[in-house]
Design a protein around this motif. Sequence first.
Motif, short mmCIF file in Angstrom:
data_model
loop_
_atom_site.label_atom_id
_atom_site.label_comp_id
_atom_site.label_asym_id
_atom_site.label_seq_id
_atom_site.Cartn_x
_atom_site.Cartn_y
_atom_site.Cartn_z
N TYR A 1 3.36 3.95 -14.62
CA TYR A 1 3.99 4.89 -13.69
C TYR A 1 3.68 4.49 -12.26
CZ TYR A 1 5.15 8.21 -17.38
OH TYR A 1 5.69 8.81 -18.47
N TYR A 2 4.64 4.72 -11.39
CA TYR A 2 4.48 4.45 -9.97
C TYR A 2 4.52 5.77 -9.23
CZ TYR A 2 5.68 -0.28 -11.37
OH TYR A 2 5.69 -1.50 -11.98
N ARG A 3 3.67 5.89 -8.21
CA ARG A 3 3.72 7.07 -7.34
C ARG A 3 3.33 6.65 -5.93
NH1 ARG A 3 -1.30 9.62 -6.55
NH2 ARG A 3 -2.87 8.94 -8.03
N GLY B 1 0.79 -1.23 0.00
CA GLY B 1 0.00 0.00 0.00
C GLY B 1 0.82 1.27 0.00
N LEU B 2 2.10 1.16 -0.32
CA LEU B 2 2.97 2.35 -0.33
C LEU B 2 3.03 3.01 -1.70
CD1 LEU B 2 5.90 0.95 1.85
CD2 LEU B 2 3.94 2.32 2.58
N LEU B 3 2.70 2.25 -2.75
CA LEU B 3 2.70 2.76 -4.12
C LEU B 3 1.38 2.45 -4.80
CD1 LEU B 3 6.10 1.48 -5.59
CD2 LEU B 3 5.67 3.63 -4.43
N ILE B 4 1.04 3.27 -5.78
CA ILE B 4 -0.04 2.95 -6.69
C ILE B 4 0.50 3.13 -8.10
CG2 ILE B 4 -1.96 3.50 -5.17
CD1 ILE B 4 -2.20 6.20 -6.55
N THR B 5 -0.16 2.51 -9.06
CA THR B 5 0.29 2.59 -10.44
C THR B 5 -0.75 3.31 -11.29
OG1 THR B 5 -0.67 0.44 -10.98
CG2 THR B 5 1.63 0.46 -10.29
N GLU B 6 -0.25 3.85 -12.38
CA GLU B 6 -1.09 4.52 -13.35
C GLU B 6 -0.56 4.13 -14.73
OE1 GLU B 6 -1.68 9.09 -14.98
OE2 GLU B 6 -0.84 8.78 -12.99
N LYS B 7 -1.42 3.61 -15.57
CA LYS B 7 -1.01 3.22 -16.92
C LYS B 7 -1.33 4.35 -17.88
CE LYS B 7 -1.49 -1.69 -16.09
NZ LYS B 7 -2.14 -2.94 -16.44
N VAL B 8 -0.32 4.69 -18.69
CA VAL B 8 -0.45 5.78 -19.65
C VAL B 8 -0.07 5.26 -21.03
CG1 VAL B 8 0.42 8.07 -20.32
CG2 VAL B 8 0.12 7.50 -17.90
N SER B 9 -0.95 5.50 -22.02
CA SER B 9 -0.65 5.09 -23.40
C SER B 9 0.36 6.03 -24.01
CB SER B 9 -1.93 5.08 -24.24
OG SER B 9 -2.80 4.09 -23.80
N MET B 10 1.40 5.45 -24.58
CA MET B 10 2.44 6.21 -25.28
C MET B 10 2.51 5.66 -26.70
SD MET B 10 3.57 8.06 -22.71
CE MET B 10 5.15 8.71 -23.16
N GLY B 11 1.58 6.10 -27.56
CA GLY B 11 1.50 5.51 -28.89
C GLY B 11 0.97 4.10 -28.77
N LYS B 12 1.75 3.13 -29.25
CA LYS B 12 1.35 1.73 -29.18
C LYS B 12 1.78 1.07 -27.87
CE LYS B 12 1.44 0.99 -34.15
NZ LYS B 12 1.96 0.17 -35.24
N ARG B 13 2.52 1.80 -27.07
CA ARG B 13 3.03 1.25 -25.81
C ARG B 13 2.23 1.78 -24.63
NH1 ARG B 13 9.47 1.77 -25.83
NH2 ARG B 13 9.01 1.15 -23.70
#
Length: 111
Positions: free
Chosen positions: A76-78, A60-72
Amino acid sequence: MHSKELLKGTLQMIILKLLADEGKMYGYEITQKVKELSDGQMVLTEGALYPTLHKLEAEGLLITEKVSMGKRIRKYYRLTETGQSSVLKKVDEFTDFISMMSRVLQIKPAL
């Protein structure tokens, strides 16, 4: 280069401190920042980094966020609020540990 044992014992703190300072980062970015800050002396492998990131997320110390970068898709972790509050504690604990080890090993500060 430093031993893998020393790195393993400090990796969680390094990641948490980086994220506290930088906001959000993705895995490769973390490896490159550590390499840059250590003047190339500390190289994080995927085999060390990602299990640690997953463990911090599970705690519970990090959460993730997925970001589209073109086809990839970049993951991200924060820090969570809990992660943010634990950073200072871990850094203080490590600073105290370094001080204690210096005394134990009778290392004199550089002038």
